[in-house]
Design a protein around this motif. Structure first.
Motif, PDB file in Angstrom:
ATOM      1  N   GLN A  99       0.804  -1.221   0.000  1.00  0.00           N
ATOM      2  CA  GLN A  99       0.000   0.000   0.000  1.00  0.00           C
ATOM      3  C   GLN A  99       0.841   1.277   0.000  1.00  0.00           C
ATOM      4  OE1 GLN A  99      -3.263  -0.384  -0.465  1.00  0.00           O
ATOM      5  NE2 GLN A  99      -2.904  -2.603  -0.371  1.00  0.00           N
ATOM      6  N   ARG A 100       1.944   1.232  -0.731  1.00  0.00           N
ATOM      7  CA  ARG A 100       2.788   2.416  -0.926  1.00  0.00           C
ATOM      8  C   ARG A 100       3.242   3.067   0.375  1.00  0.00           C
ATOM      9  NH1 ARG A 100       0.030   5.468  -6.199  1.00  0.00           N
ATOM     10  NH2 ARG A 100       0.256   3.681  -7.607  1.00  0.00           N
ATOM     11  N   SER A 101       3.561   2.262   1.338  1.00  0.00           N
ATOM     12  CA  SER A 101       4.125   2.763   2.585  1.00  0.00           C
ATOM     13  C   SER A 101       5.511   2.154   2.779  1.00  0.00           C
ATOM     14  CB  SER A 101       3.220   2.435   3.778  1.00  0.00           C
ATOM     15  OG  SER A 101       3.166   1.035   3.997  1.00  0.00           O
ATOM     16  N   TRP A 102       6.293   2.790   3.639  1.00  0.00           N
ATOM     17  CA  TRP A 102       7.670   2.374   3.858  1.00  0.00           C
ATOM     18  C   TRP A 102       7.953   2.361   5.356  1.00  0.00           C
ATOM     19  CZ3 TRP A 102      10.926   1.605  -0.488  1.00  0.00           C
ATOM     20  CH2 TRP A 102      10.350   1.982  -1.708  1.00  0.00           C
ATOM     21  N   ILE A 103       8.892   1.520   5.777  1.00  0.00           N
ATOM     22  CA  ILE A 103       9.287   1.428   7.175  1.00  0.00           C
ATOM     23  C   ILE A 103      10.714   1.959   7.320  1.00  0.00           C
ATOM     24  CG2 ILE A 103       9.720  -0.092   9.134  1.00  0.00           C
ATOM     25  CD1 ILE A 103       6.796   0.173   8.396  1.00  0.00           C
ATOM     26  N   LEU A 104      10.899   2.910   8.219  1.00  0.00           N
ATOM     27  CA  LEU A 104      12.227   3.427   8.519  1.00  0.00           C
ATOM     28  C   LEU A 104      12.970   2.420   9.387  1.00  0.00           C
ATOM     29  CD1 LEU A 104      14.165   5.911   8.413  1.00  0.00           C
ATOM     30  CD2 LEU A 104      13.133   6.625  10.579  1.00  0.00           C
ATOM     31  N   GLU A 105      14.087   1.912   8.893  1.00  0.00           N
ATOM     32  CA  GLU A 105      14.812   0.865   9.614  1.00  0.00           C
ATOM     33  C   GLU A 105      15.676   1.420  10.742  1.00  0.00           C
ATOM     34  OE1 GLU A 105      14.104  -2.078   9.397  1.00  0.00           O
ATOM     35  OE2 GLU A 105      14.097  -2.936   7.406  1.00  0.00           O
ATOM     36  N   GLY A 106      16.250   2.597  10.541  1.00  0.00           N
ATOM     37  CA  GLY A 106      17.152   3.152  11.541  1.00  0.00           C
ATOM     38  C   GLY A 106      18.567   2.596  11.401  1.00  0.00           C
ATOM     39  N   PHE A 107      19.494   3.176  12.147  1.00  0.00           N
ATOM     40  CA  PHE A 107      20.902   2.814  12.047  1.00  0.00           C
ATOM     41  C   PHE A 107      21.363   2.072  13.293  1.00  0.00           C
ATOM     42  CE2 PHE A 107      20.644   6.473   9.201  1.00  0.00           C
ATOM     43  CZ  PHE A 107      21.302   5.989   8.087  1.00  0.00           C
ATOM     44  N   THR A 108      22.232   1.110  13.085  1.00  0.00           N
ATOM     45  CA  THR A 108      22.898   0.405  14.172  1.00  0.00           C
ATOM     46  C   THR A 108      24.373   0.286  13.813  1.00  0.00           C
ATOM     47  OG1 THR A 108      22.617  -1.784  13.176  1.00  0.00           O
ATOM     48  CG2 THR A 108      20.820  -0.970  14.596  1.00  0.00           C
ATOM     49  N   GLU A 109      25.182  -0.101  14.772  1.00  0.00           N
ATOM     50  CA  GLU A 109      26.598  -0.298  14.466  1.00  0.00           C
ATOM     51  C   GLU A 109      26.777  -1.434  13.457  1.00  0.00           C
ATOM     52  OE1 GLU A 109      29.512  -0.289  17.515  1.00  0.00           O
ATOM     53  OE2 GLU A 109      28.400   1.110  18.786  1.00  0.00           O
ATOM     54  N   GLN A 110      25.939  -2.453  13.516  1.00  0.00           N
ATOM     55  CA  GLN A 110      26.024  -3.546  12.551  1.00  0.00           C
ATOM     56  C   GLN A 110      25.710  -3.039  11.147  1.00  0.00           C
ATOM     57  OE1 GLN A 110      27.204  -6.549  12.948  1.00  0.00           O
ATOM     58  NE2 GLN A 110      26.832  -7.089  10.799  1.00  0.00           N
ATOM     59  N   TYR A 111      24.709  -2.177  11.047  1.00  0.00           N
ATOM     60  CA  TYR A 111      24.366  -1.587   9.748  1.00  0.00           C
ATOM     61  C   TYR A 111      25.566  -0.806   9.205  1.00  0.00           C
ATOM     62  CZ  TYR A 111      22.254   1.525   6.303  1.00  0.00           C
ATOM     63  OH  TYR A 111      21.985   2.216   5.159  1.00  0.00           O
ATOM     64  N   ALA A 112      26.187   0.008  10.062  1.00  0.00           N
ATOM     65  CA  ALA A 112      27.331   0.811   9.639  1.00  0.00           C
ATOM     66  C   ALA A 112      28.480  -0.081   9.173  1.00  0.00           C
ATOM     67  CB  ALA A 112      27.786   1.721  10.778  1.00  0.00           C
ATOM     68  N   LEU A 113      28.694  -1.189   9.857  1.00  0.00           N
ATOM     69  CA  LEU A 113      29.761  -2.117   9.474  1.00  0.00           C
ATOM     70  C   LEU A 113      29.480  -2.739   8.109  1.00  0.00           C
ATOM     71  CD1 LEU A 113      32.316  -3.724  10.089  1.00  0.00           C
ATOM     72  CD2 LEU A 113      30.891  -5.394  11.309  1.00  0.00           C
ATOM     73  N   GLU A 114      28.252  -3.173   7.888  1.00  0.00           N
ATOM     74  CA  GLU A 114      27.900  -3.781   6.600  1.00  0.00           C
ATOM     75  C   GLU A 114      28.011  -2.770   5.467  1.00  0.00           C
ATOM     76  OE1 GLU A 114      24.011  -5.382   7.171  1.00  0.00           O
ATOM     77  OE2 GLU A 114      24.660  -6.827   8.690  1.00  0.00           O
ATOM     78  N   LEU A 115      27.582  -1.548   5.725  1.00  0.00           N
ATOM     79  CA  LEU A 115      27.682  -0.486   4.721  1.00  0.00           C
ATOM     80  C   LEU A 115      29.134  -0.216   4.365  1.00  0.00           C
ATOM     81  CD1 LEU A 115      25.742   1.533   3.237  1.00  0.00           C
ATOM     82  CD2 LEU A 115      26.295   3.162   5.050  1.00  0.00           C
TER      83      LEU A 115
END
Length: 254
Positions: A99-115
């Motif tokens: 339904q054209r909506s999105w979820i904001l995931e937010g940032f974590t240290e694990q996210y920063a490492l993967e990025l």
């Protein structure tokens, strides 16, 4: 746009309104330039406005975002906001829902490492590809112009430090383009948004951070120009690690 530029040049007596071919009446000055707000593309404006809204509103991770509501807020079409969100979803910043909506995931240290890992993989691959580019290709002229822009910004960093984000984006995009990989280009666009408009990023010592990053860019450029692949790769890895550590520090402060 061309008409507006000519009209502006006539208004400030830069050119004459009744001469052809056009004759420059005087040298342009900084005060003659259009304000940045007037020359940003729709995509650039949307990136800035969206991240500034996140900074001010600070929606919690898991918040639901509506395409229609965001389009109204930023004065753009639903298509424009959807394409922008799709770009951010490629790096896990948000997640598509029905339904054209999105979820904001937010940032974590694990996210920063993967990025960081993916960014390092892409950009080190691009550095290797650069050394296969023939000497007569336009890339080398672009790199020389980037070098001059970095030197100029470094000399005026105290008053122009906010201009670093745009120069940084062009620098990394120029490097990645050497690999000739369209997926890397799209990835770089999303990375630029996250690293330069991250709504949690502290402004503390921004002048010093940006000045240091300019110097790291110059070390990469100079190593490439002297055809030292090992030094260029090492300089790039140092630069990416600096950016990664700054990102981690901002998350830990939060």
């Amino acid at each position: 746009m061309a008409r507006r530029v000519l009209e502006r040049a006539i208004e400030i007596n830069l050119i004459s309104s009744n001469s052809f071919p056009i004759v420059l009446l005087r040298q342009p000055q900084k005060s003659d330039y259009f304000p940045i707000s007037e020359i940003r593309s729709l995509e650039e404006r949307l990136e800035t406005d969206f991240m500034m809204w996140l900074k001010d509103a600070q929606p919690a991770p898991g918040s639901r975002l509506s395409e229609a509501a965001l389009a109204r807020r930023f004065g753009v079409s639903n298509t424009a906001i959807r394409e922008f969100l799709i770009g951010l979803s490629r790096v896990g910043f948000i997640r598509k829902e029905p339904q054209r909506s999105w979820i904001l995931e937010g940032f974590t240290e694990q996210y920063a490492l993967e990025l960081h890992e993916v960014r390092r993989m892409f950009e080190c691959r691009a550095i290797r590809a650069i050394f296969d580019i023939p000497e007569d290709e336009p890339f080398w002229g672009k790199l020389l112009r980037l070098r001059q822009e970095h030197i100029q910004l470094r000399s005026e960093i105290d008053t122009r430090f906010t201009e670093f984000s745009e120069l940084d984006t062009r620098f990394h995009r120029t490097l990645n383009a050497a690999a000739g990989n369209r997926f890397m280009d799209g990835f770089q666009d999303s990375i630029s948004v996250i690293f330069h408009f991250h709504y949690r990023w502290s402004k503390k010592n921004q002048v010093g951070r940006n000045g240091f990053a300019v110097q790291e860019h110059l070390e990469i450029i100079d190593a490439i120009l002297r055809q030292d692949q090992g030094a260029a790769t090492a300089a790039l890895e140092r630069h990416l690690e600096t950016a990664h550590q700054t990102f981690i520090a901002s998350l830990q402060r939060d």
